[in-house]
Design a protein around this motif. Sequence first.
Motif, mmCIF file in Angstrom:
data_model
loop_
_atom_site.group_PDB
_atom_site.id
_atom_site.type_symbol
_atom_site.label_atom_id
_atom_site.label_comp_id
_atom_site.label_asym_id
_atom_site.label_seq_id
_atom_site.Cartn_x
_atom_site.Cartn_y
_atom_site.Cartn_z
ATOM 1 N N TYR B 36 1.535 -8.482 8.945
ATOM 2 C CA TYR B 36 2.000 -6.946 7.989
ATOM 3 C C TYR B 36 2.011 -5.834 8.293
ATOM 4 O O TYR B 36 1.588 -5.611 9.609
ATOM 5 C CB TYR B 36 -0.186 -6.788 7.676
ATOM 6 C CG TYR B 36 -0.858 -7.644 6.805
ATOM 7 C CD1 TYR B 36 -1.442 -8.798 7.096
ATOM 8 C CD2 TYR B 36 -0.548 -7.886 5.293
ATOM 9 C CE1 TYR B 36 -1.714 -9.482 6.044
ATOM 10 C CE2 TYR B 36 -0.808 -8.497 4.254
ATOM 11 C CZ TYR B 36 -1.491 -9.766 4.591
ATOM 12 O OH TYR B 36 -2.002 -10.507 3.727
ATOM 13 N N GLN B 38 1.344 -1.246 8.272
ATOM 14 C CA GLN B 38 0.286 -0.541 7.762
ATOM 15 C C GLN B 38 0.815 1.002 8.661
ATOM 16 O O GLN B 38 0.302 1.276 9.610
ATOM 17 C CB GLN B 38 -0.876 -0.105 8.144
ATOM 18 C CG GLN B 38 -2.204 0.345 7.682
ATOM 19 C CD GLN B 38 -3.490 -0.211 8.122
ATOM 20 O OE1 GLN B 38 -3.622 -0.044 9.165
ATOM 21 N NE2 GLN B 38 -4.401 0.481 7.125
ATOM 22 N N GLY B 41 -2.020 6.087 6.013
ATOM 23 C CA GLY B 41 -2.853 6.189 4.982
ATOM 24 C C GLY B 41 -2.758 5.841 3.607
ATOM 25 O O GLY B 41 -3.070 5.994 2.619
ATOM 26 N N LYS B 42 -1.810 4.382 4.128
ATOM 27 C CA LYS B 42 -2.162 3.133 3.344
ATOM 28 C C LYS B 42 -2.758 2.051 3.772
ATOM 29 O O LYS B 42 -2.869 1.903 4.662
ATOM 30 C CB LYS B 42 -0.294 2.783 2.850
ATOM 31 C CG LYS B 42 0.565 4.159 2.440
ATOM 32 C CD LYS B 42 2.139 4.369 2.462
ATOM 33 C CE LYS B 42 2.870 5.228 1.930
ATOM 34 N NZ LYS B 42 4.324 4.562 2.304
ATOM 35 N N GLY B 43 -2.288 1.476 2.690
ATOM 36 C CA GLY B 43 -3.086 0.059 2.900
ATOM 37 C C GLY B 43 -1.851 -0.682 3.545
ATOM 38 O O GLY B 43 -1.006 -1.018 3.652
ATOM 39 N N PRO B 44 -2.549 -2.139 4.265
ATOM 40 C CA PRO B 44 -1.184 -3.062 5.444
ATOM 41 C C PRO B 44 -0.217 -3.247 3.911
ATOM 42 O O PRO B 44 -0.991 -3.451 3.090
ATOM 43 C CB PRO B 44 -2.065 -4.272 5.389
ATOM 44 C CG PRO B 44 -3.385 -3.393 6.096
ATOM 45 C CD PRO B 44 -3.706 -2.608 4.403
ATOM 46 N N PHE B 46 2.220 -7.126 3.420
ATOM 47 C CA PHE B 46 3.089 -8.216 3.767
ATOM 48 C C PHE B 46 4.693 -7.659 4.238
ATOM 49 O O PHE B 46 5.278 -7.639 3.760
ATOM 50 C CB PHE B 46 2.862 -9.161 3.006
ATOM 51 C CG PHE B 46 3.184 -10.094 2.801
ATOM 52 C CD1 PHE B 46 5.030 -10.545 2.744
ATOM 53 C CD2 PHE B 46 2.068 -11.321 3.211
ATOM 54 C CE1 PHE B 46 5.699 -11.737 2.887
ATOM 55 C CE2 PHE B 46 3.191 -12.375 3.861
ATOM 56 C CZ PHE B 46 4.409 -13.231 3.567
ATOM 57 N N PHE B 89 0.083 -6.007 11.982
ATOM 58 C CA PHE B 89 -1.223 -6.418 12.294
ATOM 59 C C PHE B 89 -0.686 -7.978 12.591
ATOM 60 O O PHE B 89 -0.397 -8.161 11.259
ATOM 61 C CB PHE B 89 -2.204 -6.311 11.239
ATOM 62 C CG PHE B 89 -3.315 -4.949 11.798
ATOM 63 C CD1 PHE B 89 -2.694 -3.902 10.972
ATOM 64 C CD2 PHE B 89 -4.187 -4.555 12.181
ATOM 65 C CE1 PHE B 89 -3.091 -2.472 10.823
ATOM 66 C CE2 PHE B 89 -4.947 -3.362 13.212
ATOM 67 C CZ PHE B 89 -4.025 -2.279 11.894
ATOM 68 N N TYR B 91 -2.678 -11.422 11.840
ATOM 69 C CA TYR B 91 -3.666 -12.245 10.595
ATOM 70 C C TYR B 91 -3.800 -13.428 10.695
ATOM 71 O O TYR B 91 -2.459 -14.369 10.297
ATOM 72 C CB TYR B 91 -3.694 -11.218 8.899
ATOM 73 C CG TYR B 91 -5.035 -12.414 8.309
ATOM 74 C CD1 TYR B 91 -4.791 -12.862 7.648
ATOM 75 C CD2 TYR B 91 -6.059 -11.039 7.936
ATOM 76 C CE1 TYR B 91 -5.956 -13.266 6.358
ATOM 77 C CE2 TYR B 91 -6.742 -11.179 7.154
ATOM 78 C CZ TYR B 91 -6.650 -12.644 6.591
ATOM 79 O OH TYR B 91 -7.992 -12.737 6.176
ATOM 80 N N PHE B 96 -8.222 -9.658 11.521
ATOM 81 C CA PHE B 96 -6.971 -9.294 11.518
ATOM 82 C C PHE B 96 -6.856 -9.255 13.263
ATOM 83 O O PHE B 96 -8.059 -9.122 13.541
ATOM 84 C CB PHE B 96 -7.516 -8.631 11.332
ATOM 85 C CG PHE B 96 -6.770 -7.612 9.932
ATOM 86 C CD1 PHE B 96 -7.420 -7.437 8.540
ATOM 87 C CD2 PHE B 96 -5.439 -7.175 9.730
ATOM 88 C CE1 PHE B 96 -6.672 -8.175 7.517
ATOM 89 C CE2 PHE B 96 -4.791 -7.267 8.663
ATOM 90 C CZ PHE B 96 -5.813 -7.476 7.059
ATOM 91 N N GLY B 97 -5.128 -8.909 13.575
ATOM 92 C CA GLY B 97 -6.375 -8.650 14.638
ATOM 93 C C GLY B 97 -5.786 -7.441 15.408
ATOM 94 O O GLY B 97 -5.841 -6.588 14.258
ATOM 95 N N ALA B 98 -5.693 -7.024 17.079
ATOM 96 C CA ALA B 98 -6.583 -5.701 16.439
ATOM 97 C C ALA B 98 -4.863 -4.611 16.472
ATOM 98 O O ALA B 98 -5.544 -3.254 16.134
ATOM 99 C CB ALA B 98 -6.630 -4.979 18.574
ATOM 100 N N ARG B 101 0.477 -0.034 18.057
ATOM 101 C CA ARG B 101 1.582 1.296 16.782
ATOM 102 C C ARG B 101 2.704 0.899 17.278
ATOM 103 O O ARG B 101 2.563 1.564 18.370
ATOM 104 C CB ARG B 101 0.640 2.210 17.567
ATOM 105 C CG ARG B 101 1.777 3.124 16.197
ATOM 106 C CD ARG B 101 0.450 3.965 17.181
ATOM 107 N NE ARG B 101 -0.604 4.320 16.472
ATOM 108 C CZ ARG B 101 -0.665 4.768 14.560
ATOM 109 N NH1 ARG B 101 -0.666 5.177 14.276
ATOM 110 N NH2 ARG B 101 -1.902 5.134 14.972
#
Lengths: 114, 106
Positions: B36, B38, B41-44, B46, B89, B91, B96-98, B101
């Motif tokens: 994923y 991200q 300010g947004k959701g993850p 796909f 991330f 998954y 989820f993994g850590a 960035r």
Amino acid sequence: DAMVIQNPRYQVTQFGKPVTLSCSQTLNHNVMYWYQQKSSQAPKLLFHYYDKDFNNEADTPDNFQSRRPNTSFCFLDIRSPGLGDAAMYLCATSRERTGVSEQFFGPGTRLTVL
Amino acid sequence: GESVGLHLPTLSVQEGDNSIINCAYSNSASDYFIWYKQESGKGPQFIIDIRSNMDKRQGQRVTVLLNKTVKHLSLQIAATQPGDSAVYFCYTGMRFGAGTRLTVKP
């Protein structure tokens, strides 16, 4: 467009004052999830519904509850928010249980606790 | 319990370079893996998935590699663009993994 909608996008509450976050979906997916995400951390699953079957994660505090009155809507209730509950709350859906299909996420609700 | 982790918390690349983001998992029973993206300010969102009966899957500018022997997953982004800057991330199962960035320098 089919999507996952979260309202409100920003929510401010007072310490100890109950708050409800809302999620709706137009995907007609069987599964709905609630995640908590704190700054610079991965989303943490709180619970999920497979249809009406509620599945709570073992480490989700009792302070967090959820309701799914129908396929489209799911609510996250925080009974007595503490300062540590300030976070982004993400709702997600999937056609089938995770492990076989991807999740679709809403934009999240950022909760501030004063 | 399931442990899903990443080797690198941050990655900075030059625009146009290729990026590789890594993820280790511990549950050998895992059979479905997702990456994923991200943005702030947004959701993850796909990106790509892979099942355990495959070791490689390609999408548009992205490739996921799965090494079940060492329980390792990687995401390769070709010709990285500024719009690729985000947290990535992996998954698997219910975890989820850590996150890594990714910052793309123009």
